[in-house]
Scaffold this active site. Structure first.
Site, PDB file in Angstrom:
ATOM      1  N   VAL A 108     -33.457   4.197  -7.730  1.00  0.00           N
ATOM      2  CA  VAL A 108     -34.163   3.898  -8.979  1.00  0.00           C
ATOM      3  C   VAL A 108     -33.212   3.814 -10.163  1.00  0.00           C
ATOM      4  CG1 VAL A 108     -36.354   4.846  -8.164  1.00  0.00           C
ATOM      5  CG2 VAL A 108     -34.766   6.333  -9.415  1.00  0.00           C
ATOM      6  N   SER A 129     -35.254  -1.293  -9.308  1.00  0.00           N
ATOM      7  CA  SER A 129     -34.588  -0.225 -10.048  1.00  0.00           C
ATOM      8  C   SER A 129     -35.113  -0.162 -11.479  1.00  0.00           C
ATOM      9  CB  SER A 129     -33.076  -0.441 -10.066  1.00  0.00           C
ATOM     10  OG  SER A 129     -32.754  -1.611 -10.813  1.00  0.00           O
ATOM     11  N   HIS A 130     -34.868   0.960 -12.140  1.00  0.00           N
ATOM     12  CA  HIS A 130     -35.341   1.138 -13.517  1.00  0.00           C
ATOM     13  C   HIS A 130     -34.783   0.067 -14.448  1.00  0.00           C
ATOM     14  CE1 HIS A 130     -36.128   5.714 -12.806  1.00  0.00           C
ATOM     15  NE2 HIS A 130     -37.155   4.977 -12.448  1.00  0.00           N
ATOM     16  N   ALA A 131     -33.480  -0.250 -14.306  1.00  0.00           N
ATOM     17  CA  ALA A 131     -32.876  -1.237 -15.207  1.00  0.00           C
ATOM     18  C   ALA A 131     -33.525  -2.600 -15.036  1.00  0.00           C
ATOM     19  CB  ALA A 131     -31.378  -1.333 -14.948  1.00  0.00           C
TER      20      ALA A 131
END
Length: 425
Positions: free
Chosen positions: A211, A380-382
């Protein structure tokens, strides 16, 4: 709701925040969600009542980190923790933010607030709760809310995500030691799951590396006919709990080269994603962990932005290719970013090129034209934040920082996952 602690299976409504509420709903519906308890926003509200929260964010954070919990609250947390860890083999818990302004159908706030993993003991949990409260005013959360208020680059405004910091509940859950962890986005389709599609990313061990974008995960797309696409990621490192801490270690070459899930597991995850999406009413971003033969649901927030549609691989002058992480195109100068010390060098319209991003890098998304990373996946968070704010992203580009010279002009196609050299310095 005035209690200092609410058992997760009884939690509901805005007092328990955006992360805890759907997990509580799933737990009551019989899904395999780790048990836990919530410190509701009423406790946070009392904690900040005597503070000057109009001051500089750093001062607000410092005040909250130093705040003493009232004896009644401290005692209630201690008793709930003893009940929770008394039936746990590890004695550890996960402590996670559950703000009223995160995990909504407009803004995920993915990775913007604090989470603490493998926490042991009353003192550790107490400190982690205060850290979650304080993260309401960290730099990345403030920058993220500012992007939301302006509608990001895509022009979609969300006034509730702007200056309003929301209120912070905190979720404390039984710790899970997984062999494999991951994230899946499921679009449930019609009644009965017909037409449902799930995108799954997975890696060995704890899912924090996935993540956060440090790991390039394995990837599958699944629909009613089975697995329609797959990609084996590098999975170069893994995280595992050792005692009361998380230890990162290299993944052996043989395990990097093989998928971390069997096709049967992938199909089971797809079916679970469909059930969760139907139970909660719409597309869902589900964080999960495979522990023994159990798939545990750790998060179930709405999907806030569509993934890039698959684009054809067109031969041409592409210098690099990677994972299509966020749609759109942009042209700009390469700016290498290795960490916070490089932030001041980024100029409006630059293309960020880095080994990985971190949620703390969200302020850069206010000025960058696009993002290129050497590791990371589409869930992923980005990547989620890039899609929400409307800047293209290409992820998992091997040796991008070495192969793209600083100040070179590049064109990024976030739909195709393609990077084209336009000009030298």
């Amino acid at each position: 709701m005035s209690s200092a602690v609410v058992d997760l299976d009884a939690a509901c409504g805005p007092e328990v925040g955006g992360k805890a509420a759907p997990l509580a709903e799933l737990l009551r519906a019989g899904f395999d969600v780790p048990p836990g308890f919530v410190v509701p926003v009423s406790v946070f509200r009392d904690a900040v009542a005597g503070l000057d929260i109009a001051g500089p964010p750093q001062e607000v954070r410092e005040k909250l980190l130093a705040t003493a919990l009232p004896p009644s609250v401290d005692g209630a947390i201690a008793r709930a923790l003893d009940r929770l860890t008394g039936r746990s083999a590890s004695g550890c818990v996960a402590v996670r933010s559950s703000s009223s302004s995160e995990d909504t159908d407009r803004r995920s706030a993915a990775g913007q607030h604090h989470s603490a993993l493998a926490v042991r003991g009353r003192v550790g949990v107490r400190d982690a709760i205060r850290a979650c409260w304080a993260s309401t005013w960290n730099e990345r959360a403030v920058a993220y809310r500012a992007l939301g208020a302006r509608g990001g680059r895509g022009g979609r405004s969300d006034e509730s995500a702007g200056a309003d910091a929301g209120e912070m509940a905190v979720l404390v859950q039984e710790w899970v030691d997984p062999q494999v962890s991951g994230v899946m986005f499921t679009w449930p389709g019609m009644a009965g799951g017909s037409g449902a599609v799930t995108v799954i990313e997975a890696t060995w061990g704890i899912g924090d590396g996935l993540v956060s974008g440090r790991v390039t995960p394995d990837y599958w797309t699944v629909d009613g006919t089975g697995v329609s696409a797959r990609r084996i990621g590098a999975k170069a490192e893994r995280g595992d709990r050792v005692g009361g801490r998380i230890v990162t270690s290299p993944v052996p070459a043989a395990d990097r080269a093989r998928p971390c899930l069997r096709d049967d597991d992938v199909r089971t995850l797809h079916a679970l994603g469909v059930r969760i999406s139907q139970a909660l009413g719409g597309p869902r971003d589900v964080e999960w962990a495979l522990e023994g033969d159990r798939i545990r649901a750790l998060q179930a927030r709405p999907v806030t932005a569509e993934l890039p549609a698959p684009a054809p691989q067109v031969p041409g002058r592409d210098v690099l290719r990677g994972v299509a992480g966020a749609a759109g195109t942009a042209t700009g100068r390469v700016r290498h970013v290795r960490g916070p010390a490089d932030f001041r060098q980024v100029r409006p319209g630059d293309v960020l090129v880095c080994r990985e991003t971190d949620p703390a890098w969200t302020p850069l998304f206010t000025v960058a034209a696009a993002v290129i990373t050497e590791t990371g996946g589409v869930l992923s968070h980005a990547a989620i934040v890039a899609r929400e704010v409307g800047i293209p992203a290409v992820l998992g580009v091997e040796a991008a920082t070495a192969r793209l010279a600083a100040d070179a002009v590049v064109h990024i196609d976030g739909d195709a996952g393609a990077i084209t050299l336009v000009g030298p310095k």
